[in-house]
Write an enzyme that holds these catalytic residues in place. Structure first.
Site, short mmCIF file in Angstrom:
data_model
loop_
_atom_site.label_atom_id
_atom_site.label_comp_id
_atom_site.label_asym_id
_atom_site.label_seq_id
_atom_site.Cartn_x
_atom_site.Cartn_y
_atom_site.Cartn_z
N CYS A 184 0.87 -1.17 0.00
CA CYS A 184 0.00 0.00 0.00
C CYS A 184 0.91 1.22 0.00
O CYS A 184 1.73 1.38 0.92
CB CYS A 184 -0.85 -0.04 1.27
SG CYS A 184 -1.89 1.40 1.51
N CYS A 220 -1.26 3.73 -6.47
CA CYS A 220 -2.06 3.14 -5.40
C CYS A 220 -2.31 1.71 -5.84
O CYS A 220 -2.65 1.46 -7.01
CB CYS A 220 -3.38 3.90 -5.27
SG CYS A 220 -4.60 3.05 -4.24
N1 DGL Z 1 -3.99 0.66 -1.62
C1 DGL Z 1 -3.60 1.87 -1.04
C2 DGL Z 1 -2.40 2.50 -1.74
O1 DGL Z 1 -1.66 1.82 -2.40
C3 DGL Z 1 -4.57 2.90 -0.59
C4 DGL Z 1 -6.02 2.75 -0.68
C5 DGL Z 1 -6.78 3.48 0.43
O2 DGL Z 1 -6.96 4.69 0.34
O3 DGL Z 1 -7.16 2.79 1.35
O4 DGL Z 1 -2.17 3.67 -1.61
#
Ligand code: DGL
Length: 257
Positions: free
Chosen positions: A75, A186
């Site tokens: 993430c 993301c």
């Molecule tokens: N999957 C996350 C990222 O790579 C963020 C998603 C969220 O806002 O929860 O930034």
């Protein structure tokens, strides 16, 4: 002391890290994985840095307690908020983070115009600002927060009419060859890769960080002599802070996008 047979833990705010898990599993099919999605608290990208740091540290420490031999913070948002602190607290522990693939995008051609799609948190944090500063001479970067896209993907209703309308609205100003490359900063966004490519056009190069993170994880495990033996077939255990999402996690793992 961790062992070769211990699992690699992969953590995200919800479904997004599954795009990284797929790269990890393809690269290291002998490894066992624990995937933890914090869907009960998603989305992270619109919370404060302190809130995200706390959630990430709690999740990572839970996974360490389960005997994970390495942690992949799959993430970008959680990495920005918590990776440096975790590495300081646990020196020597293999911790891999995600960051927007700004470098390969910047170096992909002469002076490209690069659209960076990510969460609001990732785009305002020091980590991203410093990264972009390094490549400012090489490319022009346009940051574009897309928090709603996280919600669409989190629901599992991929390619929905609402999702496509939202993407057409935010990407509309950049169609017609106004950008050369787009960074999916993301881990949720590769689930919308096909739609993003369709809207921006086939000539636009698309970059994501999952493969690089998987390679980095393999390197760290190799250096620590912790790669699984090649005679074992790896398994994946899915966990989620919202238990009703576990079936969806499995389905998303097999999604052909
Ligand atoms: N999957 C996350 C990222 O790579 C963020 C998603 C969220 O806002 O929860 O930034």
């Amino acid at each position: 002391m961790n062992k070769k047979s211990d699992p690699i833990a992969v953590i995200d705010s919800g479904m997004g890290g599954i795009t990284v898990l797929r790269k990890l599993y393809r690269l290291m099919p002998n490894e066992n994985f624990i995937y933890f999605g914090d869907s009960a608290n998603a989305p992270y990208g619109v919370k404060t840095t302190d809130e995200i740091r706390e959630l990430t540290v709690d999740g990572v420490e839970m996974l360490m307690g389960m005997g994970a031999k390495a942690i992949v913070i799959a993430c970008n948002t959680a990495t920005s908020a918590a990776a440096a602190g975790l590495r300081e607290k646990y020196p020597g522990y293999p911790i891999v983070g995600l960051e927007p693939a700004v470098k390969p995008a910047a170096l992909s051609m002469e002076q490209p115009i690069v659209l960076v799609l990510a969460t609001p948190l990732t785009l305002r944090e020091k980590k991203y600002l410093k990264l972009v500063e390094r490549f400012e001479g090489e490319a022009t970067f346009i940051p574009l927060p897309a928090p709603e896209l996280v919600r669409f993907i989190e629901s599992g209703n991929l390619d929905s009419k609402e999702e496509i309308e939202y993407l057409e609205k935010i990407l509309g100003p950049y169609t017609g060859n106004k950008v050369d490359a787009v960074v999916l900063g993301c881990t949720h966004f590769p689930f919308a890769r096909r739609q993003i490519q369709r809207i921006l056009g086939d000539e636009v190069l698309v970059f994501e960080g999952g493969k690089g993170a998987a390679r980095q994880c393999k390197r760290l495990l190799e250096n620590a002599d912790l790669l699984a033996e090649e005679d074992q077939q790896g398994r994946i255990q899915f966990m989620n802070s919202d238990e009703s999402k576990i079936e969806l996690c499995k389905k998303m793992f097999f999604y052909k996008g």
